[in-house]
Motif scaffolding. Structure first.
Motif, short mmCIF file in Angstrom:
data_model
loop_
_atom_site.label_atom_id
_atom_site.label_comp_id
_atom_site.label_asym_id
_atom_site.label_seq_id
_atom_site.Cartn_x
_atom_site.Cartn_y
_atom_site.Cartn_z
N ALA A 105 -8.13 -1.79 -22.06
CA ALA A 105 -9.48 -2.14 -21.66
C ALA A 105 -9.55 -2.67 -20.23
N LEU A 106 -8.40 -3.01 -19.67
CA LEU A 106 -8.36 -3.59 -18.32
C LEU A 106 -8.11 -2.57 -17.22
N VAL A 107 -7.81 -1.32 -17.59
CA VAL A 107 -7.37 -0.35 -16.59
C VAL A 107 -8.39 0.75 -16.33
N ALA A 108 -8.24 1.33 -15.15
CA ALA A 108 -9.03 2.50 -14.74
C ALA A 108 -8.09 3.51 -14.11
N ASN A 109 -8.51 4.74 -14.07
CA ASN A 109 -7.77 5.79 -13.36
C ASN A 109 -6.35 5.98 -13.87
N ALA A 110 -6.17 5.95 -15.17
CA ALA A 110 -4.82 6.09 -15.73
C ALA A 110 -4.33 7.52 -15.61
N THR A 111 -3.07 7.65 -15.23
CA THR A 111 -2.37 8.93 -15.14
C THR A 111 -1.05 8.77 -15.89
N PHE A 112 -0.64 9.81 -16.61
CA PHE A 112 0.54 9.71 -17.47
C PHE A 112 1.57 10.75 -17.09
N GLY A 113 2.83 10.44 -17.37
CA GLY A 113 3.91 11.38 -17.11
C GLY A 113 5.08 11.11 -18.03
N LEU A 114 5.97 12.09 -18.13
CA LEU A 114 7.17 11.97 -18.95
C LEU A 114 8.33 12.54 -18.15
N THR A 115 9.38 11.74 -17.98
CA THR A 115 10.58 12.19 -17.28
C THR A 115 11.78 11.88 -18.16
N ARG A 116 12.95 12.36 -17.74
CA ARG A 116 14.17 12.09 -18.49
C ARG A 116 15.33 11.93 -17.53
N ASP A 117 16.36 11.29 -18.03
CA ASP A 117 17.57 11.18 -17.22
C ASP A 117 18.10 12.56 -16.91
N PHE A 118 18.70 12.70 -15.74
CA PHE A 118 19.28 13.98 -15.36
C PHE A 118 20.55 13.71 -14.59
N PRO A 119 21.64 14.37 -14.87
CA PRO A 119 21.77 15.35 -15.96
C PRO A 119 21.79 14.64 -17.30
N ASP A 120 21.47 15.39 -18.32
CA ASP A 120 21.44 14.83 -19.65
C ASP A 120 22.49 15.51 -20.53
N PRO A 121 22.71 15.01 -21.73
CA PRO A 121 23.76 15.57 -22.59
C PRO A 121 23.47 16.97 -23.10
N PHE A 122 22.32 17.52 -22.81
CA PHE A 122 21.96 18.84 -23.34
C PHE A 122 22.22 19.96 -22.34
N ARG A 123 23.00 19.67 -21.33
CA ARG A 123 23.34 20.70 -20.34
C ARG A 123 24.48 21.57 -20.90
N GLN A 124 24.43 22.85 -20.63
CA GLN A 124 25.45 23.77 -21.10
C GLN A 124 25.86 24.66 -19.94
N HIS A 125 27.12 24.69 -19.63
CA HIS A 125 27.66 25.51 -18.54
C HIS A 125 26.93 25.24 -17.23
N GLY A 126 26.60 23.98 -17.00
CA GLY A 126 25.96 23.61 -15.74
C GLY A 126 24.49 23.98 -15.64
N GLY A 130 0.79 -1.23 0.00
CA GLY A 130 0.00 0.00 0.00
C GLY A 130 0.82 1.28 0.00
N PHE A 131 2.15 1.17 -0.10
CA PHE A 131 2.99 2.36 -0.10
C PHE A 131 2.94 3.04 -1.46
N GLY A 132 2.80 4.34 -1.44
CA GLY A 132 2.81 5.13 -2.67
C GLY A 132 1.85 6.28 -2.57
N PRO A 133 2.00 7.27 -3.44
CA PRO A 133 1.09 8.42 -3.44
C PRO A 133 -0.35 7.98 -3.69
N SER A 134 -1.27 8.50 -2.92
CA SER A 134 -2.67 8.08 -3.02
C SER A 134 -3.28 8.43 -4.38
N GLY A 135 -2.78 9.44 -5.06
CA GLY A 135 -3.34 9.85 -6.34
C GLY A 135 -2.89 9.00 -7.52
N LEU A 136 -1.92 8.14 -7.28
CA LEU A 136 -1.43 7.29 -8.37
C LEU A 136 -1.95 5.88 -8.18
#
Length: 116
Positions: free
Chosen positions: A91-112, A47-53
């Motif tokens: 068809a089997l799911v309810a209450n779907a929530t979506f997100g997009l994350t990326r590795d950090f730091p990533d190769p697109f960093r410039q001067h920190g 049962g551990f985890g954010p209640s909204g997810l």
């Protein structure tokens, strides 16, 4: 690496292994078509985890946003086999929530500093 996230619950009466098998068929197809790099399905424990997810968490690893767009475009065609695989999973799911994350730091960093 970008990671597309889906958190969800199962609809009443759906068996956990039925859900897993449908997810695996769909994700393995996307991987075979090189539309995702890898995937992982996890389930909330004790049962551990954010209640909204939801209880379930699907993660799809992608090289970049271009690969994600290619995957979305393929799914949008609603052609087989992706339409059937996608429907069998969704068809089997309810209450779907979506997100997009990326590795950090990533190769697109410039001067920190982060660039967008």
């Amino acid at each position: 690496m970008d990671i597309y996230h889906v958190w969800c619950d199962l609809k009443p009466g759906v068996r956990d292994m039925q859900f897993y098998e449908n997810v695996a068929r769909c994700m393995n197809h996307l991987r075979a078509e090189r539309l995702i790099e890898s995937w992982r399905l996890t389930r909330r424990k004790l049962g551990f985890g954010p209640s909204g997810l939801g209880e379930w968490h699907l993660m799809m690893e992608l090289r970049d946003l271009g690969q994600l767009e290619d995957a979305f475009q393929r799914m949008a065609t609603r052609g087989e086999p992706v339409e059937g695989l996608h429907h069998a999973m969704n068809a089997l799911v309810a209450n779907a929530t979506f997100g997009l994350t990326r590795d950090f730091p990533d190769p697109f960093r410039q001067h920190g500093e982060e660039r967008f």
